[in-house]
Motif scaffolding. Sequence first.
Motif, PDB file in Angstrom:
ATOM      1  N   VAL A   2       0.814  -1.202   0.000  1.00 36.66           N
ATOM      2  CA  VAL A   2       0.000   0.000   0.000  1.00 36.66           C
ATOM      3  C   VAL A   2       0.858   1.266   0.000  1.00 36.66           C
ATOM      4  N   PHE A   3       1.937   1.289   0.762  1.00 33.73           N
ATOM      5  CA  PHE A   3       2.733   2.500   0.902  1.00 33.73           C
ATOM      6  C   PHE A   3       4.091   2.395   0.210  1.00 33.73           C
ATOM      7  N   ASP A   5       5.125   3.687  -2.493  1.00 34.09           N
ATOM      8  CA  ASP A   5       5.559   4.942  -3.112  1.00 34.09           C
ATOM      9  C   ASP A   5       5.695   6.096  -2.115  1.00 34.09           C
ATOM     10  N   PHE A   6       5.809   5.795  -0.850  1.00 33.02           N
ATOM     11  CA  PHE A   6       5.875   6.840   0.173  1.00 33.02           C
ATOM     12  C   PHE A   6       7.211   7.586   0.174  1.00 33.02           C
ATOM     13  N   TYR A  29      -1.329  12.872   0.619  1.00 31.40           N
ATOM     14  CA  TYR A  29      -0.907  11.539   0.185  1.00 31.40           C
ATOM     15  C   TYR A  29      -1.888  10.471   0.672  1.00 31.40           C
ATOM     16  N   LEU A  30      -2.249  10.530   1.951  1.00 33.20           N
ATOM     17  CA  LEU A  30      -3.150   9.521   2.518  1.00 33.20           C
ATOM     18  C   LEU A  30      -4.547   9.600   1.911  1.00 33.20           C
ATOM     19  N   LYS A  33      -4.442   8.002  -1.405  1.00 31.10           N
ATOM     20  CA  LYS A  33      -4.393   6.548  -1.239  1.00 31.10           C
ATOM     21  C   LYS A  33      -5.780   5.984  -0.956  1.00 31.10           C
ATOM     22  N   SER A  36      -7.797   6.049  -4.224  1.00 33.09           N
ATOM     23  CA  SER A  36      -7.332   5.259  -5.360  1.00 33.09           C
ATOM     24  C   SER A  36      -7.193   3.767  -5.072  1.00 33.09           C
ATOM     25  N   SER A  37      -7.021   3.405  -3.833  1.00 33.33           N
ATOM     26  CA  SER A  37      -6.723   2.003  -3.548  1.00 33.33           C
ATOM     27  C   SER A  37      -7.988   1.177  -3.396  1.00 33.33           C
ATOM     28  N   TYR A  80      -0.987  -6.809   0.159  1.00 38.11           N
ATOM     29  CA  TYR A  80      -1.693  -5.597   0.588  1.00 38.11           C
ATOM     30  C   TYR A  80      -0.920  -4.787   1.624  1.00 38.11           C
TER      31      TYR A  80
END
Length: 142
Positions: A2-3, A5-6, A29-30, A33, A36-37, A80
């Motif tokens: 999930v993260f 690309d952080f 950013y969150l 996410k 989009s997720s 995930y």
Amino acid sequence: MVFADFNKVAQEVINANSMTERIENVQAYLLAKLQSSKVNSDVMNSIYKIIVQSANIDVKDLARCSAISKRTLEREFRNYTGLSPKEAIELIRYQLLWQECIKPNFNILDCVERLGYYDMAHLYNDFKKFHGISLPQALKLF
């Protein structure tokens, strides 16, 4: 994961001029996410079950609650979250333990039983693995 690309956002946070700017960067950013997720209901239900059970549950029971095989649950967790279900249980158990440690009426034996540790040595080793120092040292610093 999930993260995954952080790192890009982390650089923006580090280079930000104020705390407000840092918060805005992370919040944007969150929120992106969340929009989009895709939510994996098996993983999210399993995480909820871990928290409700105070991390006193094993992977086999998590899979049974989700009505999927243990191997499928492990694969979904890896994809995930980047963690195995067992690692997620250990991490949540540590977080619950640390929340208990800072309470004034902390009783280590109650935590051993409630959080599903085998004994106090298991609790101490698990705490040191995540915290970096022993539980008594952390309590003194706190």
